[in-house]
Design a protein around this motif. Structure first.
Motif, PDB file in Angstrom:
ATOM      1  N   ILE A   1      56.576   2.519 -48.515  1.00  5.65           N
ATOM      2  CA  ILE A   1      55.476   3.454 -48.334  1.00  5.65           C
ATOM      3  C   ILE A   1      55.386   3.817 -46.862  1.00  5.65           C
ATOM      4  CG2 ILE A   1      52.989   3.793 -48.590  1.00  5.65           C
ATOM      5  CD1 ILE A   1      53.241   1.530 -50.821  1.00  5.65           C
ATOM      6  N   GLY A   2      55.610   5.094 -46.559  1.00  6.67           N
ATOM      7  CA  GLY A   2      55.567   5.508 -45.159  1.00  6.67           C
ATOM      8  C   GLY A   2      55.973   6.952 -45.000  1.00  6.67           C
ATOM      9  N   GLY A   3      55.799   7.464 -43.796  1.00  7.66           N
ATOM     10  CA  GLY A   3      56.158   8.825 -43.451  1.00  7.66           C
ATOM     11  C   GLY A   3      55.983   9.017 -41.960  1.00  7.66           C
ATOM     12  N   THR A   4      56.312  10.195 -41.479  1.00 10.95           N
ATOM     13  CA  THR A   4      56.257  10.451 -40.042  1.00 10.95           C
ATOM     14  C   THR A   4      54.942  11.081 -39.610  1.00 10.95           C
ATOM     15  OG1 THR A   4      58.655  10.766 -40.009  1.00 10.95           O
ATOM     16  CG2 THR A   4      57.429  11.580 -38.109  1.00 10.95           C
ATOM     17  N   MET A   5      54.494  12.093 -40.355  1.00  7.69           N
ATOM     18  CA  MET A   5      53.293  12.840 -39.970  1.00  7.69           C
ATOM     19  C   MET A   5      52.173  12.592 -40.976  1.00  7.69           C
ATOM     20  SD  MET A   5      54.752  14.117 -37.335  1.00  7.69           S
ATOM     21  CE  MET A   5      53.547  15.291 -36.696  1.00  7.69           C
ATOM     22  N   GLY A   6      50.933  12.664 -40.495  1.00  8.36           N
ATOM     23  CA  GLY A   6      49.774  12.575 -41.379  1.00  8.36           C
ATOM     24  C   GLY A   6      49.481  11.197 -41.917  1.00  8.36           C
ATOM     25  N   MET A   7      50.006  10.161 -41.268  1.00 13.31           N
ATOM     26  CA  MET A   7      49.774   8.807 -41.759  1.00 13.31           C
ATOM     27  C   MET A   7      48.427   8.269 -41.272  1.00 13.31           C
ATOM     28  SD  MET A   7      52.432   8.176 -43.592  1.00 13.31           S
ATOM     29  CE  MET A   7      52.475   9.940 -43.919  1.00 13.31           C
ATOM     30  N   THR A   8      47.671   7.691 -42.192  1.00 12.58           N
ATOM     31  CA  THR A   8      46.428   7.020 -41.848  1.00 12.58           C
ATOM     32  C   THR A   8      46.371   5.700 -42.605  1.00 12.58           C
ATOM     33  OG1 THR A   8      45.122   7.949 -43.676  1.00 12.58           O
ATOM     34  CG2 THR A   8      45.251   9.253 -41.620  1.00 12.58           C
ATOM     35  N   GLU A   9      45.539   4.811 -42.127  1.00 15.18           N
ATOM     36  CA  GLU A   9      45.369   3.540 -42.839  1.00 15.18           C
ATOM     37  C   GLU A   9      44.821   3.794 -44.249  1.00 15.18           C
ATOM     38  OE1 GLU A   9      43.268  -0.853 -42.254  1.00 15.18           O
ATOM     39  OE2 GLU A   9      43.094   0.682 -40.687  1.00 15.18           O
ATOM     40  N   GLU A  10      43.972   4.817 -44.371  1.00 16.50           N
ATOM     41  CA  GLU A  10      43.352   5.114 -45.663  1.00 16.50           C
ATOM     42  C   GLU A  10      44.362   5.608 -46.682  1.00 16.50           C
ATOM     43  OE1 GLU A  10      40.517   4.684 -42.617  1.00 16.50           O
ATOM     44  OE2 GLU A  10      42.184   6.122 -42.687  1.00 16.50           O
ATOM     45  N   ASN A  11      45.209   6.574 -46.291  1.00 14.97           N
ATOM     46  CA  ASN A  11      46.143   7.078 -47.308  1.00 14.97           C
ATOM     47  C   ASN A  11      47.261   6.083 -47.592  1.00 14.97           C
ATOM     48  OD1 ASN A  11      47.993   7.653 -45.168  1.00 14.97           O
ATOM     49  ND2 ASN A  11      47.562   9.857 -45.218  1.00 14.97           N
ATOM     50  N   MET A  12      47.621   5.281 -46.598  1.00 14.99           N
ATOM     51  CA  MET A  12      48.578   4.201 -46.848  1.00 14.99           C
ATOM     52  C   MET A  12      48.001   3.224 -47.877  1.00 14.99           C
ATOM     53  SD  MET A  12      51.525   3.969 -45.001  1.00 14.99           S
ATOM     54  CE  MET A  12      52.302   4.497 -43.472  1.00 14.99           C
ATOM     55  N   THR A  13      46.760   2.822 -47.663  1.00 13.65           N
ATOM     56  CA  THR A  13      46.117   1.849 -48.552  1.00 13.65           C
ATOM     57  C   THR A  13      46.017   2.377 -49.975  1.00 13.65           C
ATOM     58  OG1 THR A  13      44.844   0.901 -46.724  1.00 13.65           O
ATOM     59  CG2 THR A  13      44.009   0.514 -48.949  1.00 13.65           C
ATOM     60  N   ALA A  14      45.708   3.656 -50.123  1.00 13.58           N
ATOM     61  CA  ALA A  14      45.567   4.245 -51.458  1.00 13.58           C
ATOM     62  C   ALA A  14      46.870   4.139 -52.253  1.00 13.58           C
ATOM     63  CB  ALA A  14      45.132   5.703 -51.337  1.00 13.58           C
ATOM     64  N   VAL A  15      47.998   4.420 -51.602  1.00 16.84           N
ATOM     65  CA  VAL A  15      49.284   4.355 -52.303  1.00 16.84           C
ATOM     66  C   VAL A  15      49.668   2.901 -52.586  1.00 16.84           C
ATOM     67  CG1 VAL A  15      51.731   4.940 -52.205  1.00 16.84           C
ATOM     68  CG2 VAL A  15      50.039   6.541 -51.325  1.00 16.84           C
TER      69      VAL A  15
END
Length: 232
Positions: free
Chosen positions: A39-53
């Motif tokens: 789970i990861g990416g370069t742009m638009g990463m936040t703790e919130e969207n990481m946690t959701a996935v």
């Protein structure tokens, strides 16, 4: 103890900043036969969207790893098997070789037992990761093979990651990277869009990483790449 990725053929990489196709769930993707989810990416990463996935995938029996783009988005979650931390060997900026990592260690507590670095070699100059890291992508097969050797033999990297992000790579360069490593696991990512492209890269890479396809096409296309990785 043998690292789990030495037995893998296929990784599904999910970008928390991208949507899934209509009607496709994280459970559907987890059931395609992929060996692990990153789970990861370069742009638009936040703790919130990481946690959701992470939480959506944690309901399914599949190894989960986070690849945080920077220290601020690292998620402490027991559902994670571990963390893959890129260090970009051909970065033009030293920040992406060691400084980002130093900052993480300085400001936070690192779970060393679950943290593994990936020696990235970035090859697509148009990719966000190349722009961000100011990567020198003008590399021939001999350069890539040499970087792979340096990563394994001088820096002891368990994973060498050849990243074409957004375009399908040159099979001969992937082959050169594979010839540069003896014990390290070679990951390949970029442009895999069907059985044939997956099979072509999996002939030389130990593990293929498929991401955009899942977001763009969904389950059936992703499953084809899993089959190809296992057939190669």
């Amino acid at each position: 103890m043998t690292a789990p990725w030495t037995d893998w053929n296929h990784i599904l990489k999910l970008d928390p900043d991208k949507e899934l196709p209509e009607g496709v769930t994280f459970g559907d993707l987890c059931a395609t036969g992929t060996d692990a989810i990153e789970i990861g990416g370069t742009m638009g990463m936040t703790e919130e969207n990481m946690t959701a996935v992470i939480e959506a995938c944690a309901e399914h029996d599949i190894p989960l790893y986070q690849e945080p783009a920077n220290p601020s988005v690292v998620v402490q979650n027991d559902a994670l098997e571990g963390y893959f931390i890129p260090t970009v060997f051909n970065a033009g900026s030293p920040f992406w070789i060691t400084e980002a990592h130093k900052e993480w260690v300085r400001i936070d507590t690192v779970d060393w037992e679950r943290t593994t670095t990936e020696a990235y070699i970035v090859m697509n100059p148009e990719a966000d990761v190349a722009t961000l890291t100011e990567a020198d992508c003008d590399l021939g097969a001999d350069d890539v093979e040499a970087y792979a050797k340096v990563a394994e033999r001088m820096f002891g990297q368990e994973i060498v990651y050849l990243e074409y992000s957004g375009m399908l790579g040159d099979e001969q360069i992937v082959r050169a990277a594979s010839e540069g490593v003896e014990e390290s696991t070679l990951f390949y990512g970029g442009g895999i869009h069907d059985y044939d492209s997956a099979y072509g890269m999996a002939q030389y890479a130990d593990v293929i990483v498929v991401g955009d396809l899942a977001h763009d096409e969904g389950v059936d296309a992703l499953r084809e790449t899993v089959e190809a990785a296992n057939d190669a």
